[in-house]
Design an enzyme around this catalytic site. Structure first.
Site, PDB file in Angstrom:
ATOM      1  N   ARG A 127       0.838  -1.216   0.000  1.00 46.11           N
ATOM      2  CA  ARG A 127       0.000   0.000   0.000  1.00 46.11           C
ATOM      3  C   ARG A 127       0.867   1.258   0.000  1.00 46.11           C
ATOM      4  O   ARG A 127       1.841   1.360   0.737  1.00 46.11           O
ATOM      5  CB  ARG A 127      -0.922   0.008   1.214  1.00 46.11           C
ATOM      6  CG  ARG A 127      -1.663   1.353   1.340  1.00 46.11           C
ATOM      7  CD  ARG A 127      -2.767   1.347   2.352  1.00 46.11           C
ATOM      8  NE  ARG A 127      -2.415   0.745   3.612  1.00 46.11           N
ATOM      9  CZ  ARG A 127      -3.296   0.388   4.532  1.00 46.11           C
ATOM     10  NH1 ARG A 127      -4.578   0.565   4.318  1.00 46.11           N
ATOM     11  NH2 ARG A 127      -2.893  -0.152   5.670  1.00 46.11           N
ATOM     12  N   ARG A 155       2.545   3.965   5.170  1.00 47.16           N
ATOM     13  CA  ARG A 155       2.206   4.083   6.592  1.00 47.16           C
ATOM     14  C   ARG A 155       3.241   3.384   7.463  1.00 47.16           C
ATOM     15  O   ARG A 155       3.764   2.343   7.102  1.00 47.16           O
ATOM     16  CB  ARG A 155       0.812   3.466   6.843  1.00 47.16           C
ATOM     17  CG  ARG A 155      -0.300   4.453   6.631  1.00 47.16           C
ATOM     18  CD  ARG A 155      -1.671   3.846   6.634  1.00 47.16           C
ATOM     19  NE  ARG A 155      -1.955   2.897   7.699  1.00 47.16           N
ATOM     20  CZ  ARG A 155      -3.135   2.308   7.872  1.00 47.16           C
ATOM     21  NH1 ARG A 155      -4.139   2.595   7.055  1.00 47.16           N
ATOM     22  NH2 ARG A 155      -3.336   1.472   8.856  1.00 47.16           N
TER      23      ARG A 155
HETATM   24  P1  AP5 Z   1      -7.326  -0.334   2.157  1.00 44.39           P
HETATM   25  O1  AP5 Z   1      -8.575   0.087   1.455  1.00 44.39           O
HETATM   26  O2  AP5 Z   1      -6.372   0.729   2.568  1.00 44.39           O
HETATM   27  O3  AP5 Z   1      -7.689  -1.322   3.375  1.00 44.39           O
HETATM   28  P2  AP5 Z   1      -8.313  -1.032   4.801  1.00 44.39           P
HETATM   29  O4  AP5 Z   1      -9.287  -2.123   5.086  1.00 44.39           O
HETATM   30  O5  AP5 Z   1      -8.810   0.370   4.883  1.00 44.39           O
HETATM   31  O6  AP5 Z   1      -7.004  -1.272   5.655  1.00 44.39           O
HETATM   32  P3  AP5 Z   1      -6.373  -0.518   6.910  1.00 44.39           P
HETATM   33  O7  AP5 Z   1      -4.982  -1.070   7.032  1.00 44.39           O
HETATM   34  O8  AP5 Z   1      -6.502   0.964   6.782  1.00 44.39           O
HETATM   35  O9  AP5 Z   1      -7.248  -1.057   8.042  1.00 44.39           O
HETATM   36  P4  AP5 Z   1      -6.917  -1.084   9.523  1.00 44.39           P
HETATM   37  O10 AP5 Z   1      -8.231  -1.393  10.089  1.00 44.39           O
HETATM   38  O11 AP5 Z   1      -5.792  -1.984   9.895  1.00 44.39           O
HETATM   39  O12 AP5 Z   1      -6.296   0.368   9.779  1.00 44.39           O
HETATM   40  P5  AP5 Z   1      -6.872   1.656  10.510  1.00 44.39           P
HETATM   41  O13 AP5 Z   1      -6.363   2.824   9.765  1.00 44.39           O
HETATM   42  O14 AP5 Z   1      -8.312   1.531  10.792  1.00 44.39           O
HETATM   43  O15 AP5 Z   1      -6.574  -1.388   1.212  1.00 44.39           O
HETATM   44  C1  AP5 Z   1      -5.326  -1.934   1.597  1.00 44.39           C
HETATM   45  C2  AP5 Z   1      -4.445  -2.129   0.335  1.00 44.39           C
HETATM   46  O16 AP5 Z   1      -5.064  -3.121  -0.487  1.00 44.39           O
HETATM   47  C3  AP5 Z   1      -4.328  -0.866  -0.529  1.00 44.39           C
HETATM   48  O17 AP5 Z   1      -3.036  -0.810  -1.083  1.00 44.39           O
HETATM   49  C4  AP5 Z   1      -5.373  -1.072  -1.622  1.00 44.39           C
HETATM   50  O18 AP5 Z   1      -5.016  -0.409  -2.843  1.00 44.39           O
HETATM   51  C5  AP5 Z   1      -5.391  -2.577  -1.774  1.00 44.39           C
HETATM   52  N1  AP5 Z   1      -6.708  -3.096  -2.136  1.00 44.39           N
HETATM   53  C6  AP5 Z   1      -7.927  -2.623  -1.752  1.00 44.39           C
HETATM   54  N2  AP5 Z   1      -8.904  -3.360  -2.296  1.00 44.39           N
HETATM   55  C7  AP5 Z   1      -8.290  -4.335  -3.017  1.00 44.39           C
HETATM   56  C8  AP5 Z   1      -8.760  -5.438  -3.805  1.00 44.39           C
HETATM   57  N3  AP5 Z   1     -10.084  -5.664  -3.957  1.00 44.39           N
HETATM   58  N4  AP5 Z   1      -7.844  -6.241  -4.392  1.00 44.39           N
HETATM   59  C9  AP5 Z   1      -6.509  -6.007  -4.240  1.00 44.39           C
HETATM   60  N5  AP5 Z   1      -5.998  -4.983  -3.516  1.00 44.39           N
HETATM   61  C10 AP5 Z   1      -6.887  -4.172  -2.912  1.00 44.39           C
HETATM   62  O19 AP5 Z   1      -6.134   1.539  11.936  1.00 44.39           O
HETATM   63  C11 AP5 Z   1      -4.748   1.703  12.031  1.00 44.39           C
HETATM   64  C12 AP5 Z   1      -4.359   1.631  13.516  1.00 44.39           C
HETATM   65  O20 AP5 Z   1      -5.008   2.706  14.245  1.00 44.39           O
HETATM   66  C13 AP5 Z   1      -4.792   0.364  14.253  1.00 44.39           C
HETATM   67  O21 AP5 Z   1      -3.849  -0.686  14.109  1.00 44.39           O
HETATM   68  C14 AP5 Z   1      -4.858   0.878  15.701  1.00 44.39           C
HETATM   69  O22 AP5 Z   1      -3.576   1.010  16.259  1.00 44.39           O
HETATM   70  C15 AP5 Z   1      -5.437   2.273  15.544  1.00 44.39           C
HETATM   71  N6  AP5 Z   1      -6.905   2.303  15.582  1.00 44.39           N
HETATM   72  C16 AP5 Z   1      -7.741   2.712  14.578  1.00 44.39           C
HETATM   73  N7  AP5 Z   1      -9.021   2.595  14.964  1.00 44.39           N
HETATM   74  C17 AP5 Z   1      -8.997   2.106  16.234  1.00 44.39           C
HETATM   75  C18 AP5 Z   1     -10.028   1.743  17.147  1.00 44.39           C
HETATM   76  N8  AP5 Z   1     -11.340   1.854  16.819  1.00 44.39           N
HETATM   77  N9  AP5 Z   1      -9.658   1.272  18.351  1.00 44.39           N
HETATM   78  C19 AP5 Z   1      -8.338   1.140  18.698  1.00 44.39           C
HETATM   79  N10 AP5 Z   1      -7.318   1.455  17.862  1.00 44.39           N
HETATM   80  C20 AP5 Z   1      -7.647   1.936  16.632  1.00 44.39           C
END
Ligand code: AP5
Length: 208
Positions: A127, A155
């Site tokens: 990504r 990231r």
């Molecule tokens: P993308 O669309 O970016 O995936 P995503 O599901 O949004 O993945 P994230 O990594 O952002 O999810 P996450 O839940 O781990 O992170 P968050 O930011 O919430 O796609 C990923 C990649 O795949 C991209 O390169 C894309 O191009 C590709 N792709 C997409 N669709 C595809 C397909 N169909 N086929 C092939 N490739 C594809 O959280 C980050 C951190 O923040 C957490 O670890 C935690 O520390 C903290 N945090 C956030 N929310 C909370 C909470 N509610 N409570 C506690 N901690 C939290």
């Protein structure tokens, strides 16, 4: 519409939210994006969150719940929102339920994007995002145009080690809240494997 996108890291929540929110005329509220903005600004909340995020650990509920509940109380959420990345623990789900109940509203849908663990590390490690536009790319699956490549960023938590920790947290803390929404009759499961366009089509059908 008040809805949640739920799924493992790299399931495509952010990619799909960006494609759906304009048509639904609701704001996309990503707890991860909010936390990364706080880290970038160097706020007290951001400083606290940074250490957890870099390791792929969850930021404590006490920090995240207040941040998101305050956000969905803002005027632009009066007619709905798409939550991405929240709730991801049982206490977060309970706090959201309570806040919505106090406001006299309820969730319309919770969409679970399902992707097998074996596909996640490659999605996460490839990504890249564009700080100028917020666009999400993948070096192989969604290659960026040549004119933006030089400004793309990766990231801090998109390493293999942090990804494995995030997957463990997903299975231990987040997957167990799925039955909570299933029991309410608002859970829809969508296969997240296939091209982003195919997944968008499935999401639209699930929400129709
Ligand atoms: P993308 O669309 O970016 O995936 P995503 O599901 O949004 O993945 P994230 O990594 O952002 O999810 P996450 O839940 O781990 O992170 P968050 O930011 O919430 O796609 C990923 C990649 O795949 C991209 O390169 C894309 O191009 C590709 N792709 C997409 N669709 C595809 C397909 N169909 N086929 C092939 N490739 C594809 O959280 C980050 C951190 O923040 C957490 O670890 C935690 O520390 C903290 N945090 C956030 N929310 C909370 C909470 N509610 N409570 C506690 N901690 C939290």
């Amino acid at each position: 519409m008040r809805m949640i996108l739920i799924g493992p890291p790299g399931a495509g929540k952010g990619t799909q939210a960006a494609r759906l929110v304009d048509a639904l005329a609701i704001p996309h509220i990503s707890s991860g994006d909010m936390l990364r903005a706080a880290v970038a600004e160097g706020t007290a909340l951001g400083v606290e969150a940074d250490g957890y995020m870099k390791q792929g650990l969850l930021v404590p509920d006490a920090v995240v719940i207040g941040m998101v509940i305050e956000r969905i109380g803002k005027a632009d959420c009066a007619h709905g929102f798409m939550l991405d990345g929240f709730p991801r623990t049982a206490p977060q789900a309970a706090a959201l339920d309570e806040a919505l109940s106090v406001a006299g509203v309820s969730l319309d849908a919770v969409v679970l994007i399902e992707v097998d663990d074996s596909l996640i590390v490659e999605r996460i490690c490839g990504r890249r995002s564009d700080p100028a536009t917020g666009a999400i790319y993948h070096l192989r699956f969604n290659p960026p145009p040549a004119d933006v490549v030089d400004r793309l960023v990766q990231r801090k938590d998109d390493t293999e080690a942090a990804c494995v920790a995030r997957l463990e947290k997903y299975h231990a803390e987040t997957a167990p809240i799925v039955p909570f929404y299933e029991a309410k009759g608002i859970l829809r499961r969508v296969d997240g494997v296939g091209s982003p366009d195919e997944v968008t089509g499935r999401l639209k059908s699930a929400l129709a």
